[in-house]
Design a protein around this motif. Structure first.
Motif, PDB file in Angstrom:
ATOM      1  N   ALA A  99     -32.951  18.741 -65.019  1.00  0.00           N
ATOM      2  CA  ALA A  99     -32.458  18.578 -66.389  1.00  0.00           C
ATOM      3  C   ALA A  99     -31.625  19.789 -66.807  1.00  0.00           C
ATOM      4  O   ALA A  99     -30.558  19.638 -67.419  1.00  0.00           O
ATOM      5  CB  ALA A  99     -33.631  18.377 -67.353  1.00  0.00           C
ATOM      6  N   LEU A 289     -28.801  12.979 -68.376  1.00  0.00           N
ATOM      7  CA  LEU A 289     -29.879  13.859 -68.832  1.00  0.00           C
ATOM      8  C   LEU A 289     -30.919  13.082 -69.631  1.00  0.00           C
ATOM      9  O   LEU A 289     -32.131  13.297 -69.483  1.00  0.00           O
ATOM     10  CB  LEU A 289     -29.295  14.990 -69.670  1.00  0.00           C
ATOM     11  CG  LEU A 289     -30.228  16.129 -70.092  1.00  0.00           C
ATOM     12  CD1 LEU A 289     -30.967  16.700 -68.895  1.00  0.00           C
ATOM     13  CD2 LEU A 289     -29.435  17.218 -70.800  1.00  0.00           C
ATOM     14  N   GLN A 293     -34.814  12.948 -68.337  1.00  0.00           N
ATOM     15  CA  GLN A 293     -35.890  13.413 -69.215  1.00  0.00           C
ATOM     16  C   GLN A 293     -36.867  12.284 -69.531  1.00  0.00           C
ATOM     17  O   GLN A 293     -38.078  12.488 -69.586  1.00  0.00           O
ATOM     18  CB  GLN A 293     -35.300  14.000 -70.495  1.00  0.00           C
ATOM     19  CG  GLN A 293     -34.637  15.352 -70.282  1.00  0.00           C
ATOM     20  CD  GLN A 293     -34.092  15.947 -71.560  1.00  0.00           C
ATOM     21  OE1 GLN A 293     -33.651  15.242 -72.461  1.00  0.00           O
ATOM     22  NE2 GLN A 293     -34.097  17.262 -71.652  1.00  0.00           N
ATOM     23  N   GLU A 333     -38.103  23.634 -69.905  1.00  0.00           N
ATOM     24  CA  GLU A 333     -36.661  23.622 -69.631  1.00  0.00           C
ATOM     25  C   GLU A 333     -35.970  24.829 -70.269  1.00  0.00           C
ATOM     26  O   GLU A 333     -35.119  25.478 -69.643  1.00  0.00           O
ATOM     27  CB  GLU A 333     -36.037  22.324 -70.134  1.00  0.00           C
ATOM     28  CG  GLU A 333     -36.454  21.100 -69.339  1.00  0.00           C
ATOM     29  CD  GLU A 333     -36.014  19.791 -69.984  1.00  0.00           C
ATOM     30  OE1 GLU A 333     -36.260  18.724 -69.385  1.00  0.00           O
ATOM     31  OE2 GLU A 333     -35.433  19.835 -71.086  1.00  0.00           O
TER      32      GLU A 333
END
Length: 440
Positions: A99, A289, A293, A333
């Motif tokens: 990510a 993304l 996620q 992240e």
């Protein structure tokens, strides 16, 4: 179960697998590979063969193992419950790293519109965390919105990449390609190794290839065949697009570019077309993304449901979104984004990719080595078992080579991250042992 008339045919499944495989993974690769030279394109040939072996193996696992958990379930067939946890844990960590790498890619392309983002590493970092937060919040509305956005945005990178691999040859200069072949005089083996992790990164997601076998006509034939066709087509497009760009953009300029596909389309047509392609790439990154996620939230949620992850990961809202687990993932992240801040965006991307690929090889190897048990339990024919065992072994050998090619730093930190997972599993095993004692 779908009726035979409603099931997907070979070409339909091939298209689905191709779209799933081709995403934002390719978006910064031309710049990364150009740092070694066009000779690193040889890595695509090795990776294409290895990816086909991995894809075939996962297709067979998906056909014959119907237990929940995907790769984790495959690994448990051969290695037991602890490998189910380690496969889930390492895959979760890999998706966290992925990510951040995708967010870095998006910022690289956004710099064409917002030059402020490239003034300092801190500005780049602010862009990365802004994208991570934006996409995570979008996932709070649940899987329906995420699916709708991702299905549309993935074409923002597929169309330019496929288009370049077809029409780019009209601008291709053999002389420029020859000059870019080996500018740093590295050995052939060294050049291939330098590109293995990067090219393997572009194929990550291949593990989902066999997930649709229940909705396919004649899955024993069509699932492996579709996987092989999709992987072959994807490899051809990847090789063609990253080769042709080396003959259009000078090597030094390409190696330093943070938006290589925008750059090449601007060179081929005009700056306006380049900006359109750059905008499409940003949209594709954001959509990709979102999807990664969401996938990671579901991985941790599934592990929480069987008490392998803390129960907070399994708590969902009325929109069926595990928001608390997503927030934990976002914190990880953001921490990783801080740890990998670099003066060079392409260098930051390469560090993240090497680490992600190494960690992802852990569940790959664990699950691939479960194939022989799965085939034995399914009582397949001797010839099918033999083919699966041979191709599965080749897939494992390629995965081990992928680990080697990631480099010492990625392996060092990746091993530490993996061993930390065993600390967590020790507590889980202790809890389960206590529960068994209380039952008896």
């Amino acid at each position: 179960m779908a009726s035979e008339s409603n099931k997907m045919g070979l070409m339909g499944l091939t298209t689905v697998v191709t779209v799933n495989m081709m995403g934002s993974g390719i978006i910064l690769l031309p710049s990364s590979l150009a740092q070694t030279g066009a000779i690193s394109l040889l890595a695509w040939l090795v990776t294409a063969a290895g990816a086909m072996c991995i894809a075939y193996t996962f297709a067979k696992c998906g056909m014959y193992c119907n237990k929940d958990g995907g790769m984790s379930a495959y690994s448990a067939e051969a290695h037991g419950k602890s490998s189910f946890f380690i496969a889930s844990y390492t895959y979760y960590v890999c998706l966290v790293i992925s990510a951040v790498a995708i967010a870095v890619s998006a910022v690289g392309y956004l710099q064409a519109f917002f030059p402020w983002l490239k003034e300092t590493p801190i500005h780049t970092f602010i862009g990365v965390i802004a994208i991570l937060i934006l996409t995570m919040v979008a996932n709070f509305k649940g899987p329906k919105l995420t699916g709708q956005i991702s299905t549309f945005t993935v074409w923002g990178i597929i169309i330019p990449v496929v288009g370049l691999s077809i029409i780019g040859w009209f601008w291709f200069s053999p002389t420029m390609f020859s000059e870019a072949w080996n500018p740093h005089n590295v050995s052939t083996i060294g050049a291939i190794s330098s590109g293995i992790a990067l090219t393997l990164w572009a194929f990550l997601g291949i593990e989902s290839a066999g997930a649709n076998s229940g909705a396919v006509e004649n899955p024993q034939r069509n699932v492996p065949l579709a996987v092989m066709l999709a992987t072959s087509f994807t490899a051809v497009v990847y090789i063609a697009s990253t080769a042709v760009i080396q003959g259009i953009i000078p090597n030094a300029e390409l190696a330093s570019s943070s938006a290589p596909f925008g750059l090449v389309y601007a060179q081929m047509f005009n700056p306006m077309v380049g900006q359109v392609i750059t905008a499409l790439a940003v949209i594709a990154c954001i959509g990709s993304l979102l999807g990664w996620q969401f996938t990671n939230a579901q991985v941790s949620r599934a592990a929480a449901d069987i008490r392998l992850f803390p129960k907070i990961f399994g708590e969902v809202t009325k929109d069926n979104a595990p928001i608390k687990g997503m927030i934990i993932m976002l914190i990880l992240e953001l921490g990783l984004a801080v740890m990998t801040i670099s003066p060079s965006l392409v260098k930051q991307f390469n560090v993240l990719v090497n680490l992600a690929v190494f960690i992802n090889m852990v569940p790959y190897i664990l699950s691939i080595t479960g194939l022989e048990v799965i085939l034995r339990n399914s009582k397949v024919s001797p010839s099918e078992y033999r083919n699966g065992a041979i191709i599965g072994t080749l897939a494992v050998l390629y995965s081990i080579y992928g680990v080697y090619a990631c480099g010492q730093e990625a392996v060092f930190y990746g091993v530490i991250v993996t061993f930390i997972g065993y600390i967590f599993y020790g507590f889980i095993a202790g809890r389960d042992a206590q529960n068994e004692m209380m039952k008896s």
